[in-house]
Design a protein around this motif. Sequence first.
Motif: not given
Length: 430
Positions: A252-277
Amino acid sequence: MFDQPVLGQLALGYSPIIDRQRAVVATRLTLFPERTDAPLDVAALMQALQEVWPAPAEPADLRLTLRPLQPQAAREAAAGRPAAPALTPVSLNVAGEALLNAVMRAPPAPHLMLEVPAFMATEPAHAAALQQLRAAGAVLLIKGRPVVPVAPEVLACFSHALVDAAEDRRGAAAPAPGVRQVSTVQAGVRSTAAAEAAFQRGAVAVLGWPFDDPMPAAAARSKIATDIQVVMELIQGVDREEPVQRLEAVLKRDPTLAFRLLRYLNSPAFGLSAEVTSFGHAIMMLGYGRLKRWLALLLASSSKGANAKPLLFAAVRRGLMMEELGRAQSDTEMRGEMFICGVFSLLDKLLQQPFADLLKSVPVPERVRQTLLGDEPADGPFGPYLELVRAIESESVFDIREWSERLLLGPAEVNRALLAALRQAQQLEG
C-alpha cells in the motif's frame, strides 16, 4: 500449439527494433534452415509465426507507427520529403536463399515484414516477386548496401533500408545508389551510445540489444528508488512467508505497484480461471512460491529510465523462455527458479548495481544465486540454459546449436520454447 514439424528443421534467433524513444516497436526473427538444400513447408512455418503475431482484424491496425518520429516527419514534410513509413510488429530475416525465395513466393502476410538482401534486389529474376509482394501490402526492407543501382521500380518496393553500422556512410560524398532514398534502420547496435549516434545520423530505428553499456562507477551509482525498495521488501517478506496483512501494508505504500502486479497476474499469459482482486487473494490462489516469480518481474520492470526499455523487453522474454526450456522437467520448483534467473540475469544493468550488491538485499534461490554470481558465463545450474538464450538473442546459429546439443535439446524443442515465450510476453504487455 507450435507442433508443426517445420520447427524441427530450423534454428531461430531474435532481436529488437528500437525507436528514438527506446521503445521496442518490432521484433526481428532470424530463420536458419538446418539444411539449405531441403525444402521446407512455408505454409506451416507462416502458421506457426501467426500464432505469435496474428493478422489484425482491421486493416487500420496493420502497421505500428513510430511515435517518436513525428517531429522529424513534420520537418521532412515541410521540406517536401515523405514521412518515414511505419514498421509492422515482426521482421523476417531468412538466412537461406532457397527458403527466402519460397517465402517471397508464398501468399503474402502484410502484417509481417520481410528483409531482402541487396544483391537479390538488384537481380531482375526477383523483380516480379518483389513487386507482387509490395502490391499485396507487404512491408519490405532492403538489407545491406547494393553494389550496383537498384531499378527504380524495384527500389519503390522497399520502405526501409537495413544497414549495418560498419556500412553506414550517410553524409559521405558518394552515397550508395538507392539506399539513401528510403528510411534507414541501423543494425549492429550494441550500446545506448551507438543507438544515439545512429539516431543523430538520421536512422528511424536501430536493430540490436544495448547489452554493452558499461556499469557506472561506484561513486556514480544512483540511490535505489523508493518503489524498487518496496518490491525488494515484498520479495523478502514473501521469502519469509510473512502474514498477508503485513505484506499488503508494504504494498500500500506504492499503489501503482499493486496495480502493475494485478495487471500481470490477470493477463492471459498467466491463465488464471478467476480474476485476482488483491494481494491477499493472489497469495491465496498462488501460494508464496509461485508469487515470487511475478515479484521478480515487477522488480525488473521498476527501472524508470527510457534506455531500460529494451533491457526489460529482453528480461521478460529471458524469464519466460528459460521456464519454457525447463518444461520437459517434472520439477515445477526448478522451472520457477529458471524464470527468476532469466528475469534477474539483466537486473544488474536495469538497476545499475552489480549482482554482488543486489543479491545482498534481494533473496533468490541458491541455484539462481550460483548462476548469477558465477565467474564464467555458463557457471551455475542454470548457466547453460542462459547461454542458449543469449545465443538466440545474438542470432548466432553456431552457438544456438552448440548449447542446444549440450542441453540435449532438439531444434523443435528450442523453437517451441522461443515462440511460446514471445507469445506470452506479448500477452503480458498487451
